[in-house]
Design an enzyme around this catalytic site. Structure first.
Site, mmCIF file in Angstrom:
data_model
loop_
_atom_site.group_PDB
_atom_site.id
_atom_site.type_symbol
_atom_site.label_atom_id
_atom_site.label_comp_id
_atom_site.label_asym_id
_atom_site.label_seq_id
_atom_site.Cartn_x
_atom_site.Cartn_y
_atom_site.Cartn_z
ATOM 1 C CG HIS A 155 46.788 38.948 47.127
ATOM 2 N ND1 HIS A 155 46.753 37.547 47.396
ATOM 3 C CD2 HIS A 155 45.638 39.363 47.568
ATOM 4 C CE1 HIS A 155 45.670 37.073 47.694
ATOM 5 N NE2 HIS A 155 45.052 38.095 47.942
ATOM 6 C CG ASP A 181 38.976 37.079 41.483
ATOM 7 O OD1 ASP A 181 39.625 36.536 40.442
ATOM 8 O OD2 ASP A 181 38.259 37.976 41.585
ATOM 9 C CD GLU A 209 36.165 35.066 40.842
ATOM 10 O OE1 GLU A 209 36.588 35.222 41.782
ATOM 11 O OE2 GLU A 209 36.891 34.716 39.888
ATOM 12 N NE ARG A 227 37.545 43.790 44.334
ATOM 13 C CZ ARG A 227 37.096 43.408 43.165
ATOM 14 N NH1 ARG A 227 37.566 42.126 42.632
ATOM 15 N NH2 ARG A 227 36.144 44.018 42.714
ATOM 16 C CD GLU A 244 33.641 38.832 49.257
ATOM 17 O OE1 GLU A 244 32.643 38.548 48.593
ATOM 18 O OE2 GLU A 244 33.505 39.125 50.549
ATOM 19 C CE1 TYR A 257 41.178 39.587 41.863
ATOM 20 C CE2 TYR A 257 42.263 39.743 44.166
ATOM 21 C CZ TYR A 257 40.951 39.596 43.253
ATOM 22 O OH TYR A 257 39.841 39.427 43.814
ATOM 23 C CG ASP A 259 39.949 38.477 47.054
ATOM 24 O OD1 ASP A 259 39.154 37.230 46.738
ATOM 25 O OD2 ASP A 259 39.670 39.724 46.441
#
Length: 868
Positions: free
Chosen positions: A340, A80, A7, A295, A84, A293, A82
């Protein structure tokens, strides 16, 4: 060559360095496409098919990715780890496939930290895209879109002044509004405490009266001053001695490492950060490779990380601070999403990373993660009972001693409320001791209502209820602020009247959809989709089957019928019972009409039923909830020239004065710095209504110079150029010479386009480019900028109501449109067609700004787009 997509450009640069020459790493700059902000982007009748649109500002980057994909043997999607991130990878793959440049070999890799070992290990364990996570993303995006674009038009037409509603945003608002109701309905109860100041061996301590006349006292037993003072005298006269000392060992275990939610809470408590600021800083630390990470719902750490933490503890403290066995934690969060690791440092030997807010947040994360593997604190809690000789009067002193600090030597978790008296230190006391009495006090107290939510406590409550997801809390809270449904004072949320009205509307007409259990249940269904236990279209179908008919039913009702229902629903709040037993709906102006809720062009208000004979109104929906006791229009007198009445009124944007009625009425806002003590008189009202004031013609140009008061304060105007004035008095007192000088100074000192100046508001980071977006006051009106592209606000968008997403869309549209408008060089048009997103020089081209922004007038509908 192998092409890797992430990203962030910062991540891309670091990862390319780790992977070597055979890899090309490019950034997507977040999401590359989304549902267009218009009706019809989701088709419920066609299996909830979605029409995706590439972001205008991503065209250039997607072309770069496509060009590299043509040369690549393998595409590695490394966004990432997750939902998203999975969605971004899916979007990139879909775009490349549509362009027919998708490499034959496509793989997905994820890593929890941007470190060389983590990156290299991830590259050795590729997988396919997780279709369940992609389906979960599509379900959430479609659901939020359908709620926004179906419910918001109902609000616009049936509830004047309402801006938007969202699936989770409206439930969070309801929490804040309900707490406001609890506070308003709370009746404080008086109580007293009697405290004796004691001393033993030179160490002072306090003892509280807990028994009087042989009866045990609770907190509310002493309910008035008389009984409290009688108890105080009894303690003062008593000879007190220790009758028991009870000591109990206690253990305090360290809290687990941070999750997204607990990090937001603790950063709010200890650092004063908003949830959105915390996430921005954490994102930066993650991309710098400093933390894992950010989130996550997980509280566990990788085995190697636990070993590293235990080693760091041993190096920093002696062996007693390292527990015999590594600590293992399990999440207690309701509906924990994709598992995670917890948020932790990537290197426990580094106790510092970054500076400023980055350094402060890293320090918090490092200490929490390290403390989670430290030994428990050992305490000794002591309770001392003192009595007089009869045993009918007793006092208690409590305290604790830390025998071994354990993890408390490094970190102690913050709390939303103050600590209790158990944390006080006590002297060594034994049975029979008679400590000296130094004084006795009787203190008055009142029971307190539940506290208003802070960001920390609101996030905690949302998580407890299973509403929303930790990764979305920051955006949910920001939307409530941007829509002016709430305001924040001293880190606490206050419900604005507009927020109260919206909540009342939703509770009355869409009760099911703002229900806590329903919202949490829907989250569980969406999590079942991500876990492969449910089919995403079936979840949407079940929701849409009931929701669509309900919105249609409400849309068919007349606005007057809606207002009448809300008048009943809000009666207790709008018209509370009077102490004298009088009619709370009786008009205080005419004494005959009855007050009721009404809807108007600028929102709801309370008015008299005898209108137009009686023009009494009371504001509803004003920021800060002001105006509850507004006495309606105030007559100031008559204009001697026209004979028309001059009235002081209250409107959507505050107090104003009006001359006459109807379309021909003249109006002027009332400035806060009126000369003469700030009192509004007929003389000053007529002066304000006479503006703009013509000072005279400029000696050089011959054109008039005017003084007036605008949206941003007093100013001078001449030939389309402006100069600021300091006060309202200056508008009426500035002469020709001073005006010419001020205009000349303003022209000479005007900042160049794009130069630094004070923003009206900082909206936040662009959701796709992460550049900071600011709302600025420009020469031709307010505009937004990300430091590269400026976009003028359309007249349909009020600056005070502008949201981050709306601003981002205006900038995106401006960036996409600007190159096509270049007119200095003939080839420019061709170049613009080739690279529609290359608009970095756009701010220097003034001509197209207004036109490009105006095209985006429908951006207001972006209010309906909602949070994840």
């Amino acid at each position: 060559m192998q092409l890797v997509i992430v990203e962030s450009p910062a991540k891309a640069k670091t990862i390319e360095k780790y992977l070597g020459k055979d890899y090309r790493v490019l950034a997507s700059y977040g999401h590359v496409r989304d549902l267009p902000a218009k009706d019809g982007s989701v088709h419920p009748d066609d299996g909830f098919a979605m029409e995706w649109e590439t972001y205008a500002d991503k065209s250039r980057q997607l072309k770069a990715i496509a060009d590299e994909a043509k040369k690549a043997d393998r595409l590695i999607l490394a966004t990432d780890p997750d939902r998203e991130g999975e969605a971004i990878s899916w979007h990139v793959q879909e775009v490349l496939a549509k362009k027919k440049v998708l490499p034959k070999e496509v793989e997905r890799v994820t890593f929890n930290a941007i470190t060389k070992p983590a990156i290299l290990a991830a590259m050795k364990a590729p997988r396919e895209l997780d279709t369940d996570l992609i389906d979960a993303y599509r379900a959430r995006r479609a659901l939020d879109y359908l709620v926004g674009f179906t419910l918001s038009p109902v609000l616009w037409r049936k509830l004047p002044g309402a801006k938007s509603a969202g699936r989770v945003q409206s439930v969070a608002l309801r929490l804040i509004v309900e707490r406001e109701r609890e506070i308003e309905g709370f009746t404080a109860q008086e109580y007293w405490s009697v405290i004796a100041q004691m001393e033993q061996d030179g160490q002072p301590f306090d003892a509280r009266l807990v028994k009087l006349d042989g009866k045990k006292l609770d907190r509310l037993s002493l309910g008035d001053q008389g009984s409290a003072f009688a108890a105080k005298e009894a303690v003062e006269a008593a000879r007190l001695s220790v009758v028991s000392v009870e000591t109990k060992p206690a253990t305090r275990n360290p809290p687990p490492p941070f999750t997204t939610s607990t990090l937001q809470q603790e950063a709010a408590r200890k650092l004063g950060f908003s949830a959105s600021h915390t996430m921005r800083i954490a994102q930066s630390l993650y991309e710098d490779g400093a933390i894992t990470y950010m989130r996550t719902d997980g509280v566990q750490m990788d085995g190697s990380a636990i070993d590293a933490a235990r080693g760091a503890i041993a190096n920093r403290y002696d062996g007693s601070y390292v527990p015999d066995k590594p600590r293992q934690y399990q999440t207690k969060a309701k509906n924990a999403q994709e598992a995670h690791e917890a948020i932790r440092p990537t290197d426990f030997s580094k106790d510092r990373a970054g500076s400023g807010d980055h350094g402060r947040l890293y320090d918090l994360i490092w200490k929490r993660a390290l403390a989670s593997q430290m030994a428990s604190a050992r305490l000794e809690r002591t309770a001392v009972e003192l009595e007089d000789g009869t045993g009918r009067l007793g006092l208690r002193a409590t305290g604790q001693v830390v025998l071994f600090p354990g993890y408390l030597a490094l970190y102690e978790e913050g709390r939303d409320d103050a600590g209790d008296e158990d944390s006080r230190r006590l002297p060594l006391l034994r049975d029979g001791d008679a400590p000296a009495k130094k004084g006795v006090t009787a203190e008055q107290h009142f029971t307190q209502p539940p506290p208003r939510f802070s960001e920390a406590s609101l996030v905690k409550r949302l998580e407890e209820l299973g509403i929303g997801r930790p990764s979305t809390y920051a955006s949910i809270i920001q939307v409530l602020k941007d829509r002016a449904y709430v305001r924040v004072e001293k880190n606490r949320f206050f419900a604005e009247e507009s927020g109260r009205l919206l909540t009342a509307f939703l509770e009355r007409f869409f009760e099911k959809y703002v229900g806590y259990d329903f919202t949490a249940g829907l989250e569980e269904e969406l999590d079942d989709v991500s876990g492969g236990r449910a089919e995403w279209q079936a979840v949407l179908e079940a929701f849409w089957r009931d929701f669509k008919p309900r919105t249609a039913e409400v849309m068919e009702q007349q606005p007057s019928a809606i207002t009448a229902e809300l008048d009943k629903f809000l009666e207790a709040y709008l018209f509370p019972a009077k102490a004298d037993g009088g009619d709370p709906r009786l008009c205080p102006n005419c004494g005959e009409g009855r007050l009721a809720l009404r809807g108007g062009k600028f929102g709801a208000f309370v008015a008299c039923s005898n209108y137009p004979e009686c023009k009494y109104t009371r504001r509803f929906g004003q920021p800060g909830g002001e105006g509850a006791e507004d006495a309606g229009p105030e007559g100031l007198g008559k204009d001697p020239e026209t004979g028309l009445e001059v009235e002081r009124k209250s409107g959507r944007f505050g107090p104003y004065i009006q001359l006459g009625d109807g379309k021909d009425a003249k109006r002027a806002s009332i400035p806060k710095d009126l000369p003469g003590g700030g009192e509004l008189t007929l003389e000053w009202a007529l002066k304000l209504l006479s503006l703009p004031r013509v000072i005279g013609n400029h000696p050089e140009t011959g054109e008039p110079i005017e003084a007036a008061i605008g949206r941003y304060g007093p100013y001078l105007k001449h030939a389309g150029k402006y100069a600021r004035l300091q006060t309202t008095a200056d508008v009426f007192e500035t002469g020709m010479n001073a005006a010419v000088v001020k205009l000349a100074e303003a022209a000479a000192g005007r900042p160049a386009r794009g130069a630094a100046r004070e923003p009206l508001r900082v909206l936040g980071a662009h959701p796709r480019t992460e550049a900071e977006i600011k709302l600025m006051e420009g020469r031709y009106g307010p505009y937004v900028t990300d430091g590269t592209t400026n976009a003028t606000l359309p007249k349909t968008v009020a600056p005070e109501a502008l949201t981050l997403e709306e601003a981002a869309q205006l900038i995106d549209a401006r960036a996409a449109a600007a190159p096509a408008k270049k007119g200095r060089k003939a080839p420019a048009k061709k170049a613009a067609a080739k690279k529609p997103a290359a608009a970095k020089d756009a701010p220097a081209k003034k001509a197209p700004v207004k036109k490009a922004a105006a095209k985006k007038a429908p951006a207001k509908k972006a209010a309906a787009k909602q949070e994840d």
